[in-house]
Design a protein around this motif. Structure first.
Motif, PDB file in Angstrom:
ATOM      1  N   ARG A 210       0.860  -1.175   0.000  1.00 36.34           N
ATOM      2  CA  ARG A 210       0.000   0.000   0.000  1.00 36.34           C
ATOM      3  C   ARG A 210       0.899   1.229   0.000  1.00 36.34           C
ATOM      4  N   TYR A 211       0.676   2.114  -0.964  1.00 35.89           N
ATOM      5  CA  TYR A 211       1.560   3.267  -1.125  1.00 35.89           C
ATOM      6  C   TYR A 211       1.043   4.535  -0.439  1.00 35.89           C
ATOM      7  N   ALA A 212      -0.274   4.647  -0.242  1.00 33.44           N
ATOM      8  CA  ALA A 212      -0.866   5.920   0.185  1.00 33.44           C
ATOM      9  C   ALA A 212      -1.480   5.804   1.576  1.00 33.44           C
ATOM     10  N   GLU A 213      -1.848   6.969   2.120  1.00 32.85           N
ATOM     11  CA  GLU A 213      -2.478   7.048   3.428  1.00 32.85           C
ATOM     12  C   GLU A 213      -3.709   7.955   3.347  1.00 32.85           C
ATOM     13  N   PRO A 214      -4.700   7.738   4.222  1.00 29.31           N
ATOM     14  CA  PRO A 214      -5.887   8.611   4.230  1.00 29.31           C
ATOM     15  C   PRO A 214      -5.489  10.068   4.442  1.00 29.31           C
ATOM     16  N   GLY A 215      -6.200  10.966   3.748  1.00 31.58           N
ATOM     17  CA  GLY A 215      -5.907  12.387   3.854  1.00 31.58           C
ATOM     18  C   GLY A 215      -4.906  12.874   2.833  1.00 31.58           C
ATOM     19  N   GLN A 216      -4.206  11.953   2.181  1.00 36.26           N
ATOM     20  CA  GLN A 216      -3.201  12.342   1.188  1.00 36.26           C
ATOM     21  C   GLN A 216      -3.890  12.838  -0.076  1.00 36.26           C
ATOM     22  N   THR A 217      -3.382  13.913  -0.652  1.00 35.19           N
ATOM     23  CA  THR A 217      -3.900  14.425  -1.914  1.00 35.19           C
ATOM     24  C   THR A 217      -3.144  13.772  -3.062  1.00 35.19           C
ATOM     25  N   VAL A 218      -3.894  13.230  -4.007  1.00 37.87           N
ATOM     26  CA  VAL A 218      -3.279  12.492  -5.105  1.00 37.87           C
ATOM     27  C   VAL A 218      -3.683  13.119  -6.436  1.00 37.87           C
ATOM     28  N   SER A 219      -2.958  12.748  -7.451  1.00 35.48           N
ATOM     29  CA  SER A 219      -3.237  13.199  -8.819  1.00 35.48           C
ATOM     30  C   SER A 219      -3.255  11.975  -9.728  1.00 35.48           C
TER      31      SER A 219
END
Length: 384
Positions: A210-219
């Protein structure tokens, strides 16, 4: 007859030196060294090709974001098994919803303009029809000499003006219709983007990262998860060109992972592109069954069974290498003799020489420290 003291002082040390030399000659040349020996037997071992590799999955993908947004919730984590189309992450849709509302308002406005343009076209069509009727009547009267040429010219000009007004109204209507189409297309795009806010699994599999975390802004393109199909695990193995000719698709293999797990597999694919630097090519060895614990990119050692090697069978500990030659120390006439062999394979503590060594030959099973030409004798078996 007794020796004089001066002569005794010379002869005694000389005799002692001769005794030491004789002892050294016996120790170095005549003394037989006790060494463990074995007799080569006629036999066979499975021939194998060994090589390192890394554990991979043939079916694997990186699940990434497809829109800009903030991660509201992650519904899965690494180590979890998920079904196809399972919800993995939810992205914030507030901005997209605002754009969608604006696009819907634009569609409504464009539809009103389209309706007005349609009415203008109908009016222009009616005006042109009246102008065409008027010019037909005026021409008839002009032929009868009942109206002047100026009246006919006026009717012709009115008809031309009405025809131009109709063309302009139709062009305006076409433009309004294009605006409606563009606004509706924008809504379709935004609807699709709203669907992208729900990130789902493209196939059933195991999340290995898993690369991301909650609250992270992604594109678009930001990795969120790494997903694999565990049923497609294989080891990407490197094999020297000189050994690749013995490998065939379907041959059984034994795989030992760095974690200590041992599993069975088979050759699934043989690469056709060799590395110009290492002179190795890729061989993909599929696992028959996934181990309970493993890690993608984990190191592995693979042994592919390519057939059988027949010849003289002896303990693998007897194999000796001198420079570029492989051989054994054979016992002949009570002395150790280096004998080059063609080594077929080594397995389970045994080795097979396909040439250079005949069954029945006595060999030294632990040749370390023994030089060719050394007198040897069998070592006594340890008492039990």
């Amino acid at each position: 007859m007794s020796l004089s003291l001066p002569r005794a002082r010379v002869i005694v040390p000389l005799l002692a030196a001769l005794v030491l030399v004789a002892f050294a000659v016996w120790w170095l040349l005549l003394r037989a060294v006790a060494v463990p020996m074995a007799t080569a037997q006629s036999g066979a071992l499975p021939s194998q090709v060994h090589g390192p590799g890394t554990l991979q999955a043939r079916v694997a993908t990186t699940v990434a974001a497809r829109i800009n947004g903030r991660i509201v919730k992650l519904h899965a984590d690494q180590g979890e098994t998920v079904a196809a189309d399972a919800l993995l992450a939810t992205l914030d849709t507030a901005e997209t919803l605002n754009r969608q509302h604006s696009a819907k308002a634009a569609v409504t406005a464009a539809l009103h303009q389209e309706t007005a343009a349609e009415a203008t076209v109908r009016h222009a069509q009616a005006t042109l029809k009246l102008a065409e009727q008027d010019i037909a009547r005026t021409r008839s009267l002009f032929k009868q000499g009942l109206v002047a040429k100026a009246e006919l010219d006026k009717a012709v000009a009115a008809e031309a003006t009405a025809r131009g007004a109709l063309a302009s109204a139709r062009a305006t209507l076409k433009a309004r219709q294009a605006e409606v189409a563009r606004a509706r297309a924008e809504i379709d795009v935004l609807d699709t983007q709203l669907g992208y806010a729900q990130v789902t699994a493209p196939f059933a599999g195991l999340i290995v990262r898993r690369y991301a975390e909650p609250g992270q802004t992604v594109s678009p393109g930001t990795p969120l998860f790494r997903l694999i199909d565990p049923s497609t695990l294989w080891v990407v193995m490197r094999v020297d060109e000189s050994q690749s000719g013995a490998i065939k698709v379907g041959q059984p293999a034994r795989i030992r992972l760095r974690t200590g797990a041992e599993v069975r597999g088979h050759v699934a694919r043989i690469g056709l592109q060799s590395d110009t630097t290492t002179r190795e090519l890729e061989v993909d060895v599929a696992l028959d069954k996934a181990p309970q614990r493993y890690a993608i990119d984990e190191e592995a050692l693979v042994a592919i069974r390519t057939g059988q090697a027949k010849g003289a069978l002896f303990p693998a500990s007897a194999v000796l290498r001198r420079g570029t030659q492989t051989g054994v120390l054979r016992v002949a006439g009570g002395r150790a003799v280096f004998t080059p062999i063609e080594l077929g394979t080594v397995a389970n503590g045994k080795a097979v020489a396909t040439s250079g060594l005949k069954p029945g030959a006595r060999i030294i099973t632990r040749p370390t420290g023994i030089k060719p030409g050394t007198r040897v004798k069998p070592a006594k078996a340890p008492a039990r």
